[in-house]
Scaffold this active site. Structure first.
Site, PDB file in Angstrom:
ATOM      1  N   ARG A 147       0.907  -1.146   0.000  1.00 26.75           N
ATOM      2  CA  ARG A 147       0.000   0.000   0.000  1.00 26.75           C
ATOM      3  C   ARG A 147       0.943   1.191   0.000  1.00 26.75           C
ATOM      4  O   ARG A 147       1.726   1.334   0.944  1.00 26.75           O
ATOM      5  CB  ARG A 147      -0.896   0.001   1.243  1.00 26.75           C
ATOM      6  CG  ARG A 147      -1.808   1.221   1.362  1.00 26.75           C
ATOM      7  CD  ARG A 147      -1.269   2.199   2.384  1.00 26.75           C
ATOM      8  NE  ARG A 147      -2.184   3.314   2.607  1.00 26.75           N
ATOM      9  CZ  ARG A 147      -1.833   4.450   3.182  1.00 26.75           C
ATOM     10  NH1 ARG A 147      -0.579   4.622   3.588  1.00 26.75           N
ATOM     11  NH2 ARG A 147      -2.718   5.433   3.340  1.00 26.75           N
ATOM     12  N   GLU A 185      -2.388   4.972  -2.540  1.00 31.58           N
ATOM     13  CA  GLU A 185      -3.300   5.838  -1.816  1.00 31.58           C
ATOM     14  C   GLU A 185      -3.364   7.171  -2.537  1.00 31.58           C
ATOM     15  O   GLU A 185      -2.410   7.950  -2.525  1.00 31.58           O
ATOM     16  CB  GLU A 185      -2.874   6.055  -0.368  1.00 31.58           C
ATOM     17  CG  GLU A 185      -3.939   6.792   0.435  1.00 31.58           C
ATOM     18  CD  GLU A 185      -3.403   7.937   1.264  1.00 31.58           C
ATOM     19  OE1 GLU A 185      -2.202   8.245   1.164  1.00 31.58           O
ATOM     20  OE2 GLU A 185      -4.192   8.528   2.021  1.00 31.58           O
ATOM     21  N   HIS A 214       1.073  12.770  -3.819  1.00 26.93           N
ATOM     22  CA  HIS A 214       2.167  13.715  -3.585  1.00 26.93           C
ATOM     23  C   HIS A 214       3.446  13.308  -4.292  1.00 26.93           C
ATOM     24  O   HIS A 214       4.498  13.883  -4.051  1.00 26.93           O
ATOM     25  CB  HIS A 214       2.368  13.853  -2.075  1.00 26.93           C
ATOM     26  CG  HIS A 214       1.101  14.260  -1.400  1.00 26.93           C
ATOM     27  ND1 HIS A 214       0.659  15.563  -1.330  1.00 26.93           N
ATOM     28  CD2 HIS A 214       0.113  13.509  -0.858  1.00 26.93           C
ATOM     29  CE1 HIS A 214      -0.529  15.603  -0.752  1.00 26.93           C
ATOM     30  NE2 HIS A 214      -0.885  14.370  -0.451  1.00 26.93           N
ATOM     31  N   ASP A 257       1.837   4.913   0.380  1.00 26.25           N
ATOM     32  CA  ASP A 257       1.283   6.072   1.076  1.00 26.25           C
ATOM     33  C   ASP A 257       1.436   7.357   0.245  1.00 26.25           C
ATOM     34  O   ASP A 257       2.447   7.544  -0.439  1.00 26.25           O
ATOM     35  CB  ASP A 257       2.073   6.220   2.388  1.00 26.25           C
ATOM     36  CG  ASP A 257       1.585   7.366   3.251  1.00 26.25           C
ATOM     37  OD1 ASP A 257       0.452   7.299   3.728  1.00 26.25           O
ATOM     38  OD2 ASP A 257       2.351   8.341   3.399  1.00 26.25           O
TER      39      ASP A 257
HETATM   40  C1  QV4 Z   1       1.326  20.088  11.727  1.00 27.13           C
HETATM   41  C2  QV4 Z   1       0.385  21.048  11.038  1.00 27.13           C
HETATM   42  C3  QV4 Z   1       0.881  21.346   9.629  1.00 27.13           C
HETATM   43  C4  QV4 Z   1       2.249  21.949   9.724  1.00 27.13           C
HETATM   44  C5  QV4 Z   1       3.169  20.982  10.454  1.00 27.13           C
HETATM   45  C6  QV4 Z   1       4.488  21.659  10.641  1.00 27.13           C
HETATM   46  O1  QV4 Z   1      -0.900  20.403  10.924  1.00 27.13           O
HETATM   47  O2  QV4 Z   1      -0.009  22.262   8.990  1.00 27.13           O
HETATM   48  O3  QV4 Z   1       2.748  22.167   8.436  1.00 27.13           O
HETATM   49  O4  QV4 Z   1       2.645  20.607  11.758  1.00 27.13           O
HETATM   50  O5  QV4 Z   1       5.394  20.731  11.174  1.00 27.13           O
HETATM   51  C7  QV4 Z   1       0.992  14.864  11.943  1.00 27.13           C
HETATM   52  C8  QV4 Z   1       0.060  15.817  12.661  1.00 27.13           C
HETATM   53  C9  QV4 Z   1      -0.027  17.122  11.890  1.00 27.13           C
HETATM   54  C10 QV4 Z   1       1.397  17.713  11.766  1.00 27.13           C
HETATM   55  C11 QV4 Z   1       2.254  16.659  11.034  1.00 27.13           C
HETATM   56  C12 QV4 Z   1       3.687  17.127  10.875  1.00 27.13           C
HETATM   57  O6  QV4 Z   1      -1.252  15.247  12.716  1.00 27.13           O
HETATM   58  O7  QV4 Z   1      -0.850  18.048  12.596  1.00 27.13           O
HETATM   59  O8  QV4 Z   1       1.331  18.872  10.960  1.00 27.13           O
HETATM   60  O9  QV4 Z   1       2.274  15.432  11.778  1.00 27.13           O
HETATM   61  O10 QV4 Z   1       4.213  17.367  12.147  1.00 27.13           O
HETATM   62  C13 QV4 Z   1      -0.744  10.813   9.078  1.00 27.13           C
HETATM   63  C14 QV4 Z   1      -1.762  11.665   9.859  1.00 27.13           C
HETATM   64  C15 QV4 Z   1      -1.336  13.114   9.932  1.00 27.13           C
HETATM   65  C16 QV4 Z   1       0.076  13.186  10.491  1.00 27.13           C
HETATM   66  C17 QV4 Z   1       0.991  12.442   9.503  1.00 27.13           C
HETATM   67  C18 QV4 Z   1       2.453  12.522   9.879  1.00 27.13           C
HETATM   68  O11 QV4 Z   1      -3.014  11.597   9.189  1.00 27.13           O
HETATM   69  O12 QV4 Z   1      -2.219  13.806  10.789  1.00 27.13           O
HETATM   70  O13 QV4 Z   1       0.467  14.562  10.631  1.00 27.13           O
HETATM   71  O14 QV4 Z   1       0.603  11.050   9.505  1.00 27.13           O
HETATM   72  O15 QV4 Z   1       2.647  12.027  11.163  1.00 27.13           O
HETATM   73  C19 QV4 Z   1      -3.887  14.020   2.577  1.00 27.13           C
HETATM   74  C20 QV4 Z   1      -2.913  13.168   1.762  1.00 27.13           C
HETATM   75  C21 QV4 Z   1      -3.019  11.707   2.113  1.00 27.13           C
HETATM   76  C22 QV4 Z   1      -2.899  11.521   3.626  1.00 27.13           C
HETATM   77  C23 QV4 Z   1      -4.025  12.337   4.289  1.00 27.13           C
HETATM   78  C24 QV4 Z   1      -4.013  12.172   5.795  1.00 27.13           C
HETATM   79  O16 QV4 Z   1      -3.163  13.351   0.379  1.00 27.13           O
HETATM   80  O17 QV4 Z   1      -1.977  10.980   1.467  1.00 27.13           O
HETATM   81  O18 QV4 Z   1      -3.865  13.707   3.972  1.00 27.13           O
HETATM   82  N1  QV4 Z   1      -2.957  10.111   3.996  1.00 27.13           N
HETATM   83  C25 QV4 Z   1      -1.684   9.405   4.184  1.00 27.13           C
HETATM   84  C26 QV4 Z   1      -1.778   8.444   5.356  1.00 27.13           C
HETATM   85  C27 QV4 Z   1      -1.881   9.236   6.658  1.00 27.13           C
HETATM   86  C28 QV4 Z   1      -0.580  10.002   6.872  1.00 27.13           C
HETATM   87  C29 QV4 Z   1       0.006  10.512   5.625  1.00 27.13           C
HETATM   88  C30 QV4 Z   1      -0.528  10.274   4.404  1.00 27.13           C
HETATM   89  C31 QV4 Z   1       1.351  11.147   5.734  1.00 27.13           C
HETATM   90  O19 QV4 Z   1      -2.897   7.613   5.202  1.00 27.13           O
HETATM   91  O20 QV4 Z   1      -2.121   8.393   7.760  1.00 27.13           O
HETATM   92  O21 QV4 Z   1      -0.854  11.155   7.722  1.00 27.13           O
HETATM   93  O22 QV4 Z   1       2.269  10.065   5.683  1.00 27.13           O
HETATM   94  O23 QV4 Z   1      -5.178  13.818   2.096  1.00 27.13           O
HETATM   95 CA    CA Z   2       6.283  14.696  -2.812  1.00 21.49          CA
END
Ligand code: QV4
Ligand code: CA
Length: 512
Positions: free
Chosen positions: A210, A248, A216, A212
């Site tokens: 899968r 994804e 992006h 991620d």
């Molecule tokens: C915070 C602020 C940001 C800021 C950043 C600065 O929100 O605006 O820029 O600090 O450092 C966590 C926190 C989030 C934080 C980020 C970085 O929740 O608040 O940003 O860390 O510190 C998972 C969680 C996110 C988490 C991330 C990294 O869902 O909340 O962020 O892991 O730990 C989009 C994408 C899609 C994505 C979806 C969630 O297109 O691809 O958003 N889904 C996948 C995964 C998901 C994962 C990620 C992508 C990133 O399924 O689980 O996000 O790998 O739609």
């Molecule tokens: Ca990228």
């Protein structure tokens, strides 16, 4: 010669749409945040015997370890490197699990986080799941190694270097997703490092990935990485088997980046599916079950052979990602069982069943304040094992939806009817519908607020069948409802709207 090359490339592409599932099994379960040792045990004691085709596992690579908030589940989506130790276990536990699951015909699909590393504010040190030292300020990840020049910042046009506007395809690919360092995947060096990581897992026996955050990454860069991937380990898979790829991509039809850009590279997650199915069973926005008569491409979903479908996933069950409040989850178990049952009965897509942990959900102004909470853990932050109760449920906060009788039995239903066409549709113009799968299965839903009482053509051979929702066939009897199908395939169904589960399903293997 040219034609041969074309065919082999096309064949290559198609092959990455194939889950490589064995024994006529059809579904994948996402054992979210489970430890490798527990997954191995679950493959042998439950998933193999009950016909599950594979397990999606949480990212097995080295990730950051966060204290604030305390060990959130999403720390695993902030890679520090590609060493194979994480809160689910170390490399030898991973290898043992992959071997044991493969040996009982249950495939392993790894969650590959290859778009980014951790975020700027992660400091430096060895607060990582294998203890590897890194420096976020210097973008220095010696355990790979990645350094400053392996990231995209110079390509990103936004002042914050973060994604600010999803209607600009360039920044969605080249800027930081929620501030996470964005890898320069157009560089051969980066592609090689990522492919080396994925190939190590392939050589250990995984059947695919899968991937991620594919939205992006540029399709061309992903294609270059997938092209570097080995064929599957021939200890368990036919020579030349290609890794199954699930990308994804959240595409609800409102952004310039669409799923269609990724379809030729592998399957893609169809997020419209769960959002619509949740609305239908919640009867929101005027949705009714009768409208699902043309479920699938008829609803604007991607072509069937490209879709990976699910009712909820680890993001949207807690308000992350896409789908909003319509998404059905284990928190709304009665609706959830119907939605999962519908998904597993319908021929569209490769199906993935979510298996979750419970957290202290606390919604204020439609935001869950505890959406960050990690899996059931000990005080030291290590993940708890999954205890199995005498009634086959899981304890200690593990929800184990895949072990709910209604869901397990519908996973089996999908195997029994595999290859059979959608057939014998009936509806009451409202929220009572029924459909069959050729002559091998039939399912009836009553999501109206009154009784369903009707005689239907099931398309199935005459006989007495056990309903696999209210119970199942055990020995020579049924543990609950029975359905009698007469010689011309007709059967009477009576489903009260106050039943614990107001739906009935029968199939060839539930016949007495
Ligand atoms: C915070 C602020 C940001 C800021 C950043 C600065 O929100 O605006 O820029 O600090 O450092 C966590 C926190 C989030 C934080 C980020 C970085 O929740 O608040 O940003 O860390 O510190 C998972 C969680 C996110 C988490 C991330 C990294 O869902 O909340 O962020 O892991 O730990 C989009 C994408 C899609 C994505 C979806 C969630 O297109 O691809 O958003 N889904 C996948 C995964 C998901 C994962 C990620 C992508 C990133 O399924 O689980 O996000 O790998 O739609
Ligand atoms: Ca990228």
């Amino acid at each position: 010669m040219k034609l041969l090359v074309l065919l082999s490339l096309f064949g290559l592409g198609l092959a990455q749409h194939d889950p490589n599932i064995k024994h006529n099994r059809t579904s994948i379960v996402h054992l979210f945040e489970w430890r490798w040792a527990d997954i191995a045990a679950e493959c042998e004691r439950f998933l193999g015997p009950n016909g599950f085709g594979g397990v999606q596992i949480s990212p097995p690579n080295e990730h950051i370890v966060l204290d604030s908030p305390w060990r959130p589940w999403w720390q695993r989506y902030q890679p520090i490197g590609y060493n194979l130790c994480s809160r689910s276990g170390n490399e030898s536990e991973l290898r043992d699990m992959i071997t044991r699951c493969n040996n009982v015909g249950v495939n392993i699909y790894a969650d590959a986080v290859i778009n980014h590393m951790c975020r700027t504010g992660s400091g430096e040190g060895n607060h990582s799941s294998c203890g590897s030292w890194f420096s976020a300020p210097k973008k220095d990840f010696p355990s790979v190694p990645f350094t400053q020049s392996d990231f995209n910042d110079d390509k990103c046009t936004t002042a914050s270097v973060k994604i600010e506007n999803y209607s600009d395809a360039n920044q969605v690919r080249d800027c930081r997703l929620v501030g996470l360092f964005d890898l320069a995947l157009e560089k051969e060096y980066v592609r090689d490092k990522v492919a080396d990581y994925m190939n190590k897992l392939i050589d250990m026996g995984v059947a695919g990935f899968r991937v991620d955050a594919c939205k992006h990454m540029w399709p061309g860069d992903l294609s270059a990485v997938y092209g570097r991937l080995h064929s599957l380990n021939t200890d368990w898979f036919p020579v030349g088997s290609r890794p199954f790829i699930v990308q994804e991509v959240i595409d609800l039809g409102v952004e310039p980046i669409t799923s269609s850009e990724y379809l030729q590279l592998g399957r893609v997650t169809e997020f419209k599916y769960g959002a619509k199915l949740g609305a239908i069973f919640r009867k929101w926005n005027g949705e009714k079950l009768v409208y699902s008569k043309n479920w699938g491409e008829g609803w604007g979903f991607m072509p069937n052979g490209n879709a990976l479908v699910f009712v909820d996933n680890h993001d949207n069950q807690r308000g992350h990602g896409a789908g909003g409040a319509a998404i059905a989850t284990f928190w709304d178990s009665r609706i959830y069982k119907m939605a999962v049952g519908y998904m597993l009965a319908h021929p569209y897509g490769v199906t993935r069943v979510m298996s979750s942990f419970r957290w202290n959900r606390h919604v204020v102004d439609r935001k869950d304040q505890n959406d960050w909470q990690g899996p059931p853990s000990h005080d030291d932050g290590s993940t708890k094992s999954v205890p199995i109760n005498a009634d086959h449920t899981c304890g200690d906060g593990w929800v184990c939806e895949h072990r709910w009788r209604q869901i397990t039995n519908m996973v089996i239903f999908r195997n029994v009817v595999n290859g059979q066409p959608h057939s014998n549709w009936w509806d009451n113009q409202g929220n009572q519908v029924a459909f069959g799968r050729g002559n091998r299965g039939f399912i009836v839903f009553n999501n109206d607020d009154w009784e369903l009482d009707v005689t239907l053509n099931t398309g199935m051979p005459g006989g007495t069948y056990c309903d696999v929702i209210s119970g199942q066939k055990e020995g020579s009897g049924c543990t609950a409802k029975q359905i009698h199908v007469d010689g011309d395939g007709r059967a009477h169904f009576k489903i009260s709207n106050s039943d614990e589960d107001p739906f009935v399903a029968i199939h060839a293997d539930s016949m007495l």
